[in-house]
Design an enzyme around this catalytic site. Structure first.
Site, mmCIF file in Angstrom:
data_model
loop_
_atom_site.group_PDB
_atom_site.id
_atom_site.type_symbol
_atom_site.label_atom_id
_atom_site.label_comp_id
_atom_site.label_asym_id
_atom_site.label_seq_id
_atom_site.Cartn_x
_atom_site.Cartn_y
_atom_site.Cartn_z
ATOM 1 N N ASP A 54 0.822 -1.211 0.000
ATOM 2 C CA ASP A 54 0.000 0.000 0.000
ATOM 3 C C ASP A 54 0.856 1.262 0.000
ATOM 4 O OD1 ASP A 54 -2.423 -1.351 -0.052
ATOM 5 O OD2 ASP A 54 -2.513 -1.543 2.121
ATOM 6 N N GLU A 128 -5.575 10.256 4.128
ATOM 7 C CA GLU A 128 -5.896 11.176 5.212
ATOM 8 C C GLU A 128 -4.897 12.313 5.288
ATOM 9 O OE1 GLU A 128 -2.780 8.806 6.267
ATOM 10 O OE2 GLU A 128 -4.681 7.774 6.565
ATOM 11 N N ALA A 168 -7.608 2.853 6.934
ATOM 12 C CA ALA A 168 -6.191 3.012 7.252
ATOM 13 C C ALA A 168 -6.025 3.539 8.685
ATOM 14 C CB ALA A 168 -5.539 3.928 6.211
ATOM 15 N N ASN A 170 -7.321 5.963 10.152
ATOM 16 C CA ASN A 170 -8.645 6.266 10.699
ATOM 17 C C ASN A 170 -9.244 5.069 11.430
ATOM 18 O OD1 ASN A 170 -11.365 7.845 10.644
ATOM 19 N ND2 ASN A 170 -11.848 5.916 9.625
#
Length: 270
Positions: A54, A128, A168, A170
């Site tokens: 990722d 984010e 993620a 969050n």
């Protein structure tokens, strides 16, 4: 289908041996099928294939300024939530790509305008953007939503997540998992202080896509704020205000037609 001159596919990989070997094999297979794989990134390509985890996926989009080229990932990392394929699926991928057996999905990004006493800068986040205290200092932030004052936040910081980023950082903060087809932002507190002296929200807040989140720091220590986007840290002297909203940028991720977000969420998290 486009002619052979325009069938260009960029391959980007991290430096792990398995990633480089997967890239070498994929390049050979693509060229056998009439595609052209350039040695350096081609802004006119039809597709980007990102090999890694990722982090590699996020870095590829950031380093190439969120290009208007669909991107698909091959997972040679750990979680691989963005990544669509595994290295053993190269032949299947080429076959299905040539048949047009795929969809493209827009990623909804978040942007922040950060104004200091001297200038303003803009940053963009795929997952984010977080506002945190430098050296683990407690932050005091006045937060408004459009023209409505929301709260005087006290704690380690706040995070503004996209639907894509809901799974993620969050998620580790206790924020909600959001279907990536939704167009919204999520404000999630980081270690909020909720006492008789300080009243901070302790759960995430979902806001519409056209909202502007306005943050005005109160300083106990000058220059005590870090801005973190997708794991990359930035420090700006004497920040006076931060405005966050949904970005107009909408990079596209290529998914095979069998892709289902909630099946992937169950596979990766449950």
């Amino acid at each position: 289908m486009s002619n052979i001159q325009t069938r260009i596919i960029n391959i980007v990989s991290n430096n792990r041996d398995i990633s480089k070997e997967t890239g070498r094999i994929l390049k050979h297979k693509l060229e056998k099928n009439g595609f052209f794989v350039p040695e350096i990134f081609d802004a006119n390509a039809d597709l980007i294939v990102c090999i890694g985890g990722d982090g590699s996926f996020l870095r590829t989009l950031h380093e190439n300024n969120f290009p208007d080229i669909p991107i698909i990932g091959i997972n040679t990392g750990h979680l691989g939530f963005f990544q669509e394929l595994s290295p053993y699926q190269l032949d299947e991928f080429i076959f299905r790509y040539e048949k047009g057996d795929y969809i493209t999905q827009e990623l909804h990004l978040v942007e922040a305008i950060i104004c200091t006493k001297k200038h303003c800068v803009e940053i963009v986040g795929i997952n984010e953007i977080a506002i945190k205290g430098d050296k683990s200092r407690t932050l005091h932030l006045n937060i408004s939503l459009d023209d409505s004052f929301l709260e005087k936040f006290s704690g380690d910081g706040v995070l503004v997540a996209t639907p894509t980023g809901s799974t993620a950082y969050n998620y580790s903060l206790g924020g909600s998992i959001v279907d990536p087809r939704l167009d919204l932002l999520q404000i999630t507190p980081i270690a909020p202080i909720a006492t008789t002296a300080y009243r901070s929200f302790t759960s995430s807040i979902i806001v519409p896509k056209d909202s502007t989140i306005k943050i005005y720091p109160e300083y106990a220590f000058e220059n005590s704020i870090l801005i973190i986007t997708d794991g990359m840290e930035y420090k700006h002297d004497k920040i006076e205000e931060i405005h966050l909203r949904m970005s107009d940028l909408k990079p596209k991720i290529l998914r095979l037609k069998t892709y289902d977000f909630w099946n992937k969420a169950k596979e990766k998290f449950l």
